[in-house]
Design an enzyme around this catalytic site. Structure first.
Site, mmCIF file in Angstrom:
data_model
loop_
_atom_site.group_PDB
_atom_site.id
_atom_site.type_symbol
_atom_site.label_atom_id
_atom_site.label_comp_id
_atom_site.label_asym_id
_atom_site.label_seq_id
_atom_site.Cartn_x
_atom_site.Cartn_y
_atom_site.Cartn_z
ATOM 1 N N ASP A 71 12.820 118.544 -20.413
ATOM 2 C CA ASP A 71 11.996 119.079 -21.212
ATOM 3 C C ASP A 71 12.735 120.255 -22.007
ATOM 4 O O ASP A 71 12.508 121.300 -22.140
ATOM 5 C CB ASP A 71 11.108 120.069 -20.384
ATOM 6 C CG ASP A 71 9.822 120.921 -21.066
ATOM 7 O OD1 ASP A 71 9.609 120.356 -22.342
ATOM 8 O OD2 ASP A 71 9.530 121.785 -20.682
ATOM 9 N N LEU A 72 14.005 119.686 -22.659
ATOM 10 C CA LEU A 72 14.731 120.641 -23.232
ATOM 11 C C LEU A 72 14.255 120.573 -24.776
ATOM 12 O O LEU A 72 14.005 119.611 -25.531
ATOM 13 C CB LEU A 72 16.052 119.941 -23.547
ATOM 14 C CG LEU A 72 16.788 120.120 -22.202
ATOM 15 C CD1 LEU A 72 18.167 119.295 -22.135
ATOM 16 C CD2 LEU A 72 16.890 121.455 -21.582
ATOM 17 N N GLU A 73 13.853 121.696 -25.067
ATOM 18 C CA GLU A 73 13.005 121.989 -26.632
ATOM 19 C C GLU A 73 13.678 122.740 -27.573
ATOM 20 O O GLU A 73 13.101 123.287 -28.573
ATOM 21 C CB GLU A 73 11.702 122.854 -26.369
ATOM 22 C CG GLU A 73 10.889 122.120 -25.153
ATOM 23 C CD GLU A 73 9.566 122.867 -24.776
ATOM 24 O OE1 GLU A 73 9.327 123.792 -25.754
ATOM 25 O OE2 GLU A 73 8.911 122.544 -23.872
ATOM 26 N N HIS A 74 15.095 122.852 -27.399
ATOM 27 C CA HIS A 74 15.767 123.325 -28.226
ATOM 28 C C HIS A 74 17.286 122.631 -28.886
ATOM 29 O O HIS A 74 18.151 123.136 -29.237
ATOM 30 C CB HIS A 74 16.490 124.739 -27.871
ATOM 31 C CG HIS A 74 15.430 125.861 -27.330
ATOM 32 N ND1 HIS A 74 14.733 126.454 -28.469
ATOM 33 C CD2 HIS A 74 14.919 125.799 -26.035
ATOM 34 C CE1 HIS A 74 13.761 127.119 -27.379
ATOM 35 N NE2 HIS A 74 13.936 126.866 -26.039
#
Length: 341
Positions: free
Chosen positions: A165-168
Site C-alpha cells: 500500500d505504498l502511496e508515495h
C-alpha cells in the site's frame, strides 16, 4: 489521502525500543492460496483464500474508530491486513511494532490471535505503507532487505504474506525483485495483495500497474482504493465521478482489460463516511458494482462489454471503521460476495 482517518505508530510493546512515527493511511491486497507461508518451523497449515474473498484492514492504532484486538475482527473478513509495518533506518527494511493503544498485554497474545484467525480459515497479512508510511525499495540491496525483513516478520508473527500500500511512488523493477525473492522464501502459498490509488492504475504503463503485471504469477488480488480520488477515466475513455457505481465498474474494467485476471481484481471502498476524506458509497452500491462486473446486472450508465464472474471480491478500510458504523459494510457486502458466480 485524508489524514483525519489515519493515525500514528507507537512504542513496540514490551520491546524497550522506540518505533518510528507512522500515520496509518490508505488501504490496500494477495496470491491464490494461503498455505504455510512464513511458518516453516511450525509447519502450520493455512486455509486457502476463497475464490471470492473479502479483505479488511485492521488498525494497529487508535484514531477515533472502534479499537479492536485482532481477535475482534468481524467473521466475514477472509483476508485481514494488519496496518501497518514500519520502515527502519535501512532502505527496504521493515519491522512491526504493536501499539499499546490496541490493548494487548504482550506480543504473544497478538500472535495467538493471528493463529486463531488462521485456524478459523482466515489469512492474516502485514500491510506496508499507508497514507503517511513509506518504504524505499529502489535498488537490488533494498529489494533484498525488503524480502528478508518481510519474511522475518512472517516467521515471527505467523503472517501469511504482505500487502503493498505504498502511496508515495513505487519502483516496479525493484519492488518486483523484492516480491519474487520473498515468494522464493515463503513458497507458493504466499498471500500477496496490493492497494494502489486510482491514479496508480489508470494505465498499464504506470509503475504500480507494471508491478502488478510483473508479479502476476504470485499475485492474489489488487484491491484498488476507489476513494480520496476525484473523478477518473474509465476503460471507455469517459470520466466518472467517485462515489458512483459507474466509478467502481468503469475503473475496475481498466485492470480487467489490461492484463490482470478477474480473480486478481477487488473493489476497495471505505467502511463509513469517516473512514475516508471522500468517495464513501453505501454498501449497496458496492454490491451493485459486483453484480455489474460479474453478471452484467445492476449497472449504471457504464456496462462492461463482457462479464467477469471470477472477480475476487471487495475490500474495505477498515474493520475498525466498520465496527464504528455498526458492521454495516461487512454485514451487507460479505454475504453478497459469497453469492457471486
Amino acid at each position: 489521502m485524508d489524514r483525519t482517518h489515519r493515525k500514528k505508530r507507537s512504542t513496540k510493546l514490551l520491546s524497550g525500543g522506540v518505533a518510528l512515527t507512522l500515520a496509518a493511511g490508505g488501504l490496500m491486497a494477495a496470491t491464490t492460496l494461503v498455505g504455510s507461508a512464513g511458518a516453516a518451523e511450525s509447519q502450520q497449515t493455512r486455509a486457502a483464500v476463497p475464490a471470492h474473498a473479502v479483505t479488511g484492514y485492521w488498525q494497529n492504532f487508535d484514531n477515533g474508530a472502534t479499537v479492536q484486538k485482532l481477535g475482534d475482527v468481524q467473521e466475514g473478513y477472509d483476508i485481514i491486513a494488519v496496518a501497518f509495518a514500519d520502515a527502519t533506518g535501512t532502505d527496504g527494511q521493515i519491522e512491526f511494532n504493536l501499539d499499546p493503544a490496541v490493548g494487548y498485554a504482550s506480543e504473544d497474545d497478538f500472535k495467538a490471535d493471528v493463529a486463531a484467525k488462521q485456524e478459523a480459515g482466515k489469512s492474516v497479512i502485514i500491510s506496508v505503507g499507508g497514507e503517511l508510511g513509506n518504504v524505499t525499495v529502489d535498488d537490488s540491496e533494498s529489494a533484498q532487505q525488503f524480502a528478508d525483513s518481510t519474511y522475518a516478520l512472517m516467521e515471527e508473527y505467523g503472517f501469511d504474506g504482505v500487502d503493498i500500500d505504498l502511496e508515495h511512488g513505487i519502483n516496479a523493477q525493484y519492488m518486483g525483485e523484492a516480491l519474487k525473492s520473498l515468494a522464493e522464501k515463503a513458497g507458493g502459498d504466499l498471500v500477496l495483495t496490493m492497494a494502489p490509488q486510482t491514479l496508480d492504475m489508470q494505465s498499464a504503463d504506470s509503475e504500480y500497474f507494471k508491478l502488478a503485471l510483473d508479479v502476476k504469477d504470485i499475485l492474489t488480488v489488487v484491491n484498488m482504493q476507489y476513494y480520496n480520488s476525484g473523478s477518473m477515466a474509465g476503460c471507455d475513455g469517459k470520466v466518472y465521478a467517485q462515489g458512483t457505481v459507474d466509478f467502481l465498474t468503469a475503473l475496475a474494467c481498466i485492470q480487467l482489460e489490461n492484463g490482470l485476471d478477474a480473480d486478481q481484481v477487488g473493489i476497495g471502498t471505505p467502511a463509513s463516511a469517516k473512514g475516508a476524506g471522500s468517495g464513501y458509497v453505501d454498501p449497496a452500491v458496492v454490491n451493485d458494482a459486483l453484480d455489474c462486473l460479474t453478471k452484467g446486472e445492476n449497472c449504471g450508465e457504464f456496462k462492461p462489454g463482457k462479464t467477469y464472474p471470477g472477480l475476487r471480491g471487495a475490500m474495505t478500510w477498515s474493520t475498525n471503521w466498520d465496527a464504528s458504523n455498526g458492521d454495516t459494510w461487512i454485514n451487507s457486502v460479505a454475504p453478497h460476495v459469497r453469492e457471486l458466480p
